[in-house]
Design a protein around this motif. Structure first.
Motif, short mmCIF file in Angstrom:
data_model
loop_
_atom_site.label_atom_id
_atom_site.label_comp_id
_atom_site.label_asym_id
_atom_site.label_seq_id
_atom_site.Cartn_x
_atom_site.Cartn_y
_atom_site.Cartn_z
N ARG A 57 23.29 41.23 31.97
CA ARG A 57 22.07 41.17 32.77
C ARG A 57 22.53 40.20 33.95
N PRO A 58 23.51 40.43 34.81
CA PRO A 58 23.81 39.34 35.71
C PRO A 58 22.67 39.16 36.91
N LEU A 59 22.74 38.07 37.57
CA LEU A 59 21.70 37.81 38.51
C LEU A 59 21.90 38.81 39.77
N THR A 60 20.79 39.32 40.16
CA THR A 60 21.00 40.30 41.23
C THR A 60 21.06 39.55 42.62
N VAL A 61 21.28 40.34 43.99
CA VAL A 61 21.56 39.70 45.01
C VAL A 61 20.06 38.87 45.51
N ALA A 62 19.12 39.66 45.10
CA ALA A 62 17.69 39.08 45.28
C ALA A 62 17.54 37.82 44.88
N GLU A 63 17.74 37.75 43.47
CA GLU A 63 17.83 36.40 42.97
C GLU A 63 18.81 35.48 43.47
N LEU A 64 20.05 35.63 43.78
CA LEU A 64 20.84 34.64 44.08
C LEU A 64 20.52 34.02 45.48
N ASP A 65 19.84 34.97 46.39
CA ASP A 65 19.48 34.62 47.74
C ASP A 65 18.38 33.62 47.64
N ARG A 66 17.89 33.21 46.61
CA ARG A 66 16.61 31.91 46.36
C ARG A 66 17.09 30.76 46.58
N PHE A 67 18.70 30.70 46.29
CA PHE A 67 19.29 29.47 46.33
C PHE A 67 20.31 29.04 47.23
N ASP A 68 20.46 27.86 47.60
CA ASP A 68 21.35 27.33 48.86
C ASP A 68 22.73 27.53 48.33
N ALA A 69 22.97 27.39 47.06
CA ALA A 69 24.54 27.40 46.64
C ALA A 69 24.45 27.77 45.08
N VAL A 70 25.73 28.32 44.72
CA VAL A 70 25.86 28.89 43.53
C VAL A 70 27.19 28.18 42.80
N VAL A 71 26.86 27.91 41.46
CA VAL A 71 28.31 27.44 40.58
C VAL A 71 28.18 28.37 39.56
N ALA A 122 27.63 40.02 47.91
CA ALA A 122 26.68 40.63 48.63
C ALA A 122 25.72 39.29 49.14
N CYS A 123 25.56 38.35 48.48
CA CYS A 123 24.44 37.21 48.54
C CYS A 123 24.61 36.41 49.72
N ARG A 124 23.57 35.87 50.00
CA ARG A 124 23.75 34.83 51.29
C ARG A 124 23.50 33.59 51.22
N VAL A 125 24.02 33.12 50.15
CA VAL A 125 24.06 31.56 49.87
C VAL A 125 25.03 30.92 50.74
#
Length: 388
Positions: free
Chosen positions: A304-318, A335-338
């Protein structure tokens, strides 16, 4: 005769004429008969067990050629995917700094296995383990013999805040005599915890005070056999790279968060996804105790990887996936916009595979920080920053 130009991924030297030679260093000469004549970067291996012991493959390389090997492993992996990126100077851990290792025991033997073999090399010296951990090898060998070990087992050693942590897999001694022997061993050698696991989960036999590991300045309850970065120096290098990559981000998603190596080091609100429940509970308890804005979730990122919509809630990803990489998560990351992504990897090949997907999705590898915390091995780690 042909000059050895570099060391390949599995540790063999590669000559100018394409031939491969074991135990060859850059600058060595390979004769027509296959003999290796030592060059300026070929050092005398410090350990009596080299090259039989599989704990090290490259003790014959001096520091200059070994750091070049670490950086080259990453460059070659990227090139295989048609990628390139600025590669920073290697952060190399010193000898005798490994704070976790898995040894094997059977019939009076205790040590690493031989290279590409199940044969146990009976350890009498070690130039990679912390001295405090190596000091346990001989008395632990004697203890296992006294307890009547009659089958092959794994012995996990780690250095916790309180001292050495030992987990034995495949053997659970029973009876009063065994309990007394274990207690005497732990008291004499300053063991922080001694656990056994005969297939039904770890059972702690000795733990005078709760065992912790300090991450980001915060003591975190450390489950038996928990994952730690191999050296403190390696952890520091990776944490610094992640902090630089995320910058002033106010919200961060930490994927494969573990005990919180990165989450606890970030001055941000952190969502921490982790599939191992014991690690997740330890991180949650530590964050709550210190009032840190960390929000752990039990989540299998392969299923269950994070979706694009979920990732786009954050400023950065580790993201710090296992050796297999993060194929299931990579499409959404691409595809995300962080603003930035910090990718920590223990496998340059799977990192490069995932990086290609990211680059094709419009990302650029800003830099790669190589980390050589498995000194003298072919195992290479890295942290990379992706930006749009």
């Amino acid at each position: 005769m042909s000059l050895i130009l570099r060391v390949a991924a599995r540790g063999d030297g590669v000559a100018a004429d394409g031939r491969h030679a074991a135990l060859a260093a850059p600058g060595d000469t390979l004769t027509a008969t296959g003999e290796v004549i030592a060059g300026p970067h070929h050092q005398s291996p410090p350990c009596r067990h080299f090259p039989q012991c599989g704990g090290c493959q490259l003790q014959h390389l001096d520091d200059e050629s070994y750091t070049a090997f670490v950086a080259d492993r990453i460059a070659v992996a990227l090139d295989a995917q048609g990628l390139e990126a600025p590669i920073r100077p290697v952060k190399l851990s010193p000898p005798r700094t490994r704070r976790r290792a898995t040894l094997h025991a059977d019939r009076g033997l205790l040590g690493f296995t031989a290279e590409s073999s199940h044969q146990i090399v009976d350890m009498r010296e070690c130039h990679i383990l912390l001295p405090e951990l190596f000091a346990l090898v001989a008395p632990l060998r004697a203890l296992l013999q006294r307890l009547g070990l009659k089958r092959r087992i794994d012995v996990h050693l780690a250095m916790a805040d309180q001292g050495p942590d030992i987990l034995i897999n495949g053997f659970a001694p029973q009876g009063l005599e065994a309990a007394e022997a274990l207690t005497a061993f732990c008291e004499k050698h300053g063991v922080a915890r001694f656990s056994v696991d005969d297939g039904v989960g770890p059972e702690t036999r000795w733990e005078p005070q709760p065992v912790t590991i300090t991450l980001g300045g915060i003591p975190v309850a450390m489950p038996p056999g928990a994952f730690l970065q191999a050296t403190q120096e390696g952890e520091d290098a990776l944490v610094a790279a992640v902090q630089e990559s995320t910058g002033k981000a106010k919200t961060v998603a930490d994927l494969f968060a573990g005990l919180g190596t990165f989450a606890l080091a970030l001055p941000a609100k952190v969502y921490a996804a982790e599939g191992a429940r014991d690690a997740l509970f330890s991180l949650r308890a530590a964050a709550q105790l210190r009032g840190r804005p960390i929000f752990p979730e039990h989540r299998d990122l392969y299923r269950r990887p994070l979706t694009v919509a979920e990732l786009d809630r954050f400023d950065a990803v580790v993201i710090d996936p296992p050796r297999a990489g993060a194929r299931e998560q990579t499409d959404a990351l691409a595809a995300c916009r962080v603003n930035s992504i910090a990718y920590v990897s223990c496998n340059p090949s799977t990192f490069a595979r995932d990086a290609k997907v990211m680059v094709e999705g419009g990302w650029r590898i800003d830099w790669v920080q190589p980390v050589g915390q498995f000194r003298w091995s072919t195992h290479v780690e890295l942290a990379a920053r992706f930006v749009r």
